[in-house]
Design a protein around this motif. Structure first.
Motif, mmCIF file in Angstrom:
data_model
loop_
_atom_site.group_PDB
_atom_site.id
_atom_site.type_symbol
_atom_site.label_atom_id
_atom_site.label_comp_id
_atom_site.label_asym_id
_atom_site.label_seq_id
_atom_site.Cartn_x
_atom_site.Cartn_y
_atom_site.Cartn_z
ATOM 1 N N GLY A 65 0.809 -1.221 0.000
ATOM 2 C CA GLY A 65 0.000 0.000 0.000
ATOM 3 C C GLY A 65 0.841 1.269 0.000
ATOM 4 O O GLY A 65 0.356 2.343 -0.360
ATOM 5 N N MET A 66 2.106 1.145 0.419
ATOM 6 C CA MET A 66 2.989 2.316 0.483
ATOM 7 C C MET A 66 3.705 2.574 -0.848
ATOM 8 O O MET A 66 4.402 3.570 -0.999
ATOM 9 C CB MET A 66 4.070 2.117 1.567
ATOM 10 N N LEU A 67 3.551 1.672 -1.800
ATOM 11 C CA LEU A 67 4.261 1.826 -3.077
ATOM 12 C C LEU A 67 3.595 2.891 -3.946
ATOM 13 O O LEU A 67 2.404 3.169 -3.824
ATOM 14 C CB LEU A 67 4.251 0.497 -3.852
ATOM 15 N N SER A 68 4.385 3.457 -4.866
ATOM 16 C CA SER A 68 3.825 4.376 -5.860
ATOM 17 C C SER A 68 2.996 3.559 -6.850
ATOM 18 O O SER A 68 3.090 2.327 -6.890
ATOM 19 C CB SER A 68 4.954 5.086 -6.611
ATOM 20 N N HIS A 69 2.224 4.264 -7.669
ATOM 21 C CA HIS A 69 1.410 3.564 -8.670
ATOM 22 C C HIS A 69 2.292 2.681 -9.569
ATOM 23 O O HIS A 69 1.975 1.520 -9.832
ATOM 24 C CB HIS A 69 0.632 4.570 -9.524
ATOM 25 N N GLY A 70 3.399 3.256 -10.011
ATOM 26 C CA GLY A 70 4.295 2.519 -10.906
ATOM 27 C C GLY A 70 4.864 1.275 -10.238
ATOM 28 O O GLY A 70 4.930 0.203 -10.843
ATOM 29 N N GLN A 71 5.263 1.428 -8.965
ATOM 30 C CA GLN A 71 5.812 0.275 -8.240
ATOM 31 C C GLN A 71 4.750 -0.810 -8.057
ATOM 32 O O GLN A 71 5.050 -1.997 -8.113
ATOM 33 C CB GLN A 71 6.372 0.723 -6.889
ATOM 34 N N LYS A 72 3.498 -0.385 -7.862
ATOM 35 C CA LYS A 72 2.418 -1.382 -7.758
ATOM 36 C C LYS A 72 2.236 -2.124 -9.082
ATOM 37 O O LYS A 72 2.018 -3.336 -9.106
ATOM 38 C CB LYS A 72 1.087 -0.701 -7.376
ATOM 39 N N GLN A 73 2.335 -1.379 -10.176
ATOM 40 C CA GLN A 73 2.245 -2.024 -11.496
ATOM 41 C C GLN A 73 3.376 -3.034 -11.659
ATOM 42 O O GLN A 73 3.171 -4.139 -12.155
ATOM 43 C CB GLN A 73 2.362 -0.982 -12.629
#
Ligand SMILES: Nc1ncnc2c1ncn2[C@@H]1O[C@H](COP(=O)(O)OP(=O)(O)OP(=O)(O)O)[C@@H](O)[C@H]1O
Ligand SMILES: [Mg+2]
Length: 263
Positions: free
Chosen positions: A163-171
């Motif tokens: 949940g703490m990741l950026s959008h890109g890191q989640k992708q």
């Protein structure tokens, strides 16, 4: 002279390997009530090939992935995986087990769990999160996770909550969750959406690394990205294949310019 006797069949074998389809769709039709989402759609992906599917909003790109993964059963048509596995007769779970992995349009990671835990759950492919986390990983599984963490530059964040990741890191994490399952065929729906330029460039390189070992179908609107990664491009429009070929070919196609790329 004698050389050619030996090299010829070998060359033929190699030729076969790279042109045999890993996926073959024949005349797929899908209708939602009276609306035709896919009409007589035929396409194939070669072993190790990276096929990009492009086309305007509502063209049927996501529906196409729904058909391949068994989420949507077509009204008619055939779909074969690895030459002779009839996808129409398999459930979504069986299709995933057969080696077809999918990343959805929106990232769907478990935000409350760490990056590592997300990868562990994906790898064990277990419906129960908690039994997955309690089961111990084999050395091989752990190596695979480490490899994927490094490939997607998530190593330093392995123990951070997703949940703490950026959008890109989640992708990236979601692509990692796919890779730890070691699918043969990867279906990726708009994987570059919302990524920064640097992330887009990096993930393009990752996809090129995966092609060859894996076969990939990537749906994308970003033409620069498509240009970097695609072996071949299929253009969908109103549920039908409008054009196929190299990006250069389809970009020069008058109909494609009219309905999608613009003048
Ligand atoms: N379950 C459904 N019920 C009714 N209509 C649907 C359903 N799923 C998709 N459609 C319709 O089918 C068409 C194709 O949708 P699809 O999501 O496959 O398009 P897409 O090419 O992925 O578009 P986008 O680029 O916007 O993601 C759209 O008109 C959509 O509204
Ligand atoms: Mg879509």
């Amino acid at each position: 002279m004698t050389d050619s006797l030996f090299t010829q069949p070998m060359l033929q074998d190699r030729f076969r390997d790279t042109t045999d389809p890993v996926l073959q769709l024949e005349k797929i039709n899908v209708a939602f009530d009276s609306f035709k989402a896919l009409t007589d759609l035929s396409l194939s992906i070669g072993v190790g090939e990276l096929l990009c599917v492009i086309g305007p909003n509502g063209a049927g790109k996501t529906t196409l992935m729904d058909v391949i993964t068994g989420k949507t059963k077509p009204d008619s048509g055939n779909a074969f995986y690895d030459q002779d596995i009839d996808l129409m007769s398999l459930s979504p779970v069986e299709i995933a087990r057969a080696g077809i992995g999918r990343k959805f349009q929106k990232p769907t990671v478990f935000e409350a769990l760490t990056v590592m835990e997300n990868l562990e759950i994906a790898q064990k492919n277990d419906k129960s999160v908690w039994t997955s986390l309690r089961a111990r990983l084999s050395g091989e599984q752990r190596d695979r996770i480490d490899e994927v963490l490094e490939l997607l530059r998530l190593g330093e964040r392995a123990h951070r909550r997703a949940g703490m990741l950026s959008h890109g890191q989640k992708q990236f994490l979601e692509i990692g969750m796919l890779l730890v399952q070691e699918p043969h065929l990867l279906l990726l729906d708009e994987p570059a959406a919302g990524l920064t330029d640097a992330e887009t460039e990096y993930i393009a390189g990752v996809f090129r690394t995966l092609a060859g070992k894996h076969s990939l179908m990537v749906v994308e609107h970003d033409m620069g990205f498509v240009e970097t990664i695609a072996d071949r491009v299929t253009v969908l429009h109103q549920g039908q294949v409008l054009a196929e070929g190299s990006l250069r070919d389809v970009q020069a196609n008058e109909q494609v310019i009219d309905v999608y790329l613009g003048r």
